[in-house]
Design an enzyme around this catalytic site. Structure first.
Site, mmCIF file in Angstrom:
data_model
loop_
_atom_site.group_PDB
_atom_site.id
_atom_site.type_symbol
_atom_site.label_atom_id
_atom_site.label_comp_id
_atom_site.label_asym_id
_atom_site.label_seq_id
_atom_site.Cartn_x
_atom_site.Cartn_y
_atom_site.Cartn_z
ATOM 1 N N HIS A 217 0.838 -1.215 0.000
ATOM 2 C CA HIS A 217 0.000 0.000 0.000
ATOM 3 C C HIS A 217 0.868 1.258 0.000
ATOM 4 O O HIS A 217 0.569 2.231 -0.678
ATOM 5 C CB HIS A 217 -0.914 0.037 1.237
ATOM 6 C CG HIS A 217 -1.956 -1.049 1.259
ATOM 7 N ND1 HIS A 217 -2.235 -1.795 2.377
ATOM 8 C CD2 HIS A 217 -2.790 -1.506 0.298
ATOM 9 C CE1 HIS A 217 -3.202 -2.664 2.114
ATOM 10 N NE2 HIS A 217 -3.549 -2.502 0.846
ATOM 11 N N SER B 100 -3.106 -7.716 2.984
ATOM 12 C CA SER B 100 -3.477 -7.511 4.388
ATOM 13 C C SER B 100 -3.929 -8.841 5.004
ATOM 14 O O SER B 100 -3.631 -9.137 6.159
ATOM 15 C CB SER B 100 -4.602 -6.483 4.493
ATOM 16 O OG SER B 100 -4.155 -5.235 4.008
#
Ligand code: PNS
Length: 164
Positions: A17, A128
């Site tokens: 990210h 994630s």
């Protein structure tokens, strides 16, 4: 003024990210990192914690703002007068999901524009979900997120365990 939005659930914010956000920030005047809700996923972290993690990871980038929003992405897009949404692409399966989301968003708002950035090759297979899974079983997540996030993930999982 060209504003891009980088939306996601960011549960937690990973090195992948950070890479996408930093590269996207160089393509626009302002990048709004929008911590949003994916109804298909149960978040480990609260809304506030996810915002805090994004802020920790991106504090050194002046043209990035982190917000949280529970709404349709196209509503945020319209409200901000955004020029594009940025999404990272890791794999073919990501593309299928993204193409579907893009089609729905474009049907709702024909001016909607998405830009796909390929993920860094060495981070292409982290996510994630993988960070949470590896950490749950005591594995090493130090090459998937920054130390502060690593600490927050371990602390959160300990709290969850205590609740169970
Ligand atoms: O990191 P994620 O979970 O892949 O991000 C998905 C996200 C949050 C960008 C997506 O679920 C989203 O846009 N949520 C907001 C609600 C919305 O607009 N849903 C319709 C998309 S078809």
């Amino acid at each position: 003024m060209k504003t891009f939005i980088f939306p996601g659930s960011f549960d937690p914010f990973s090195l992948g990210h950070i890479d996408i956000a930093k590269r996207a920030s160089r393509l626009c005047d302002k990048l709004v990192v929008a911590v949003m809700f994916n109804r298909a996923k149960n978040s480990l972290f609260t809304d506030e914690e996810r915002v805090e993690m994004a802020k920790i990871c991106l504090q050194d980038v002046p043209n990035i703002e982190v917000i949280s929003r529970e709404s349709l992405l196209v509503d945020l897009y319209r409200e901000l007068g955004a020029s594009a949404v940025v999404r990272g692409l890791r794999s073919e399966s990501d593309f299928r999901y993204e193409a579907e989301m893009n089609a729905a968003n474009t049907l709702m708002f024909p001016d909607y524009q998405v830009i796909f950035l390929p993920c860094r090759a060495d981070l292409a297979f982290t996510s994630s979900s993988i960070i949470k899974e590896v950490a749950y079983y005591g594995g090493d997540i130090s090459r998937m997120c920054v130390p502060q996030i690593e600490e927050m993930v371990h602390k959160k999982l300990l709290e969850k365990r205590a609740e169970e």
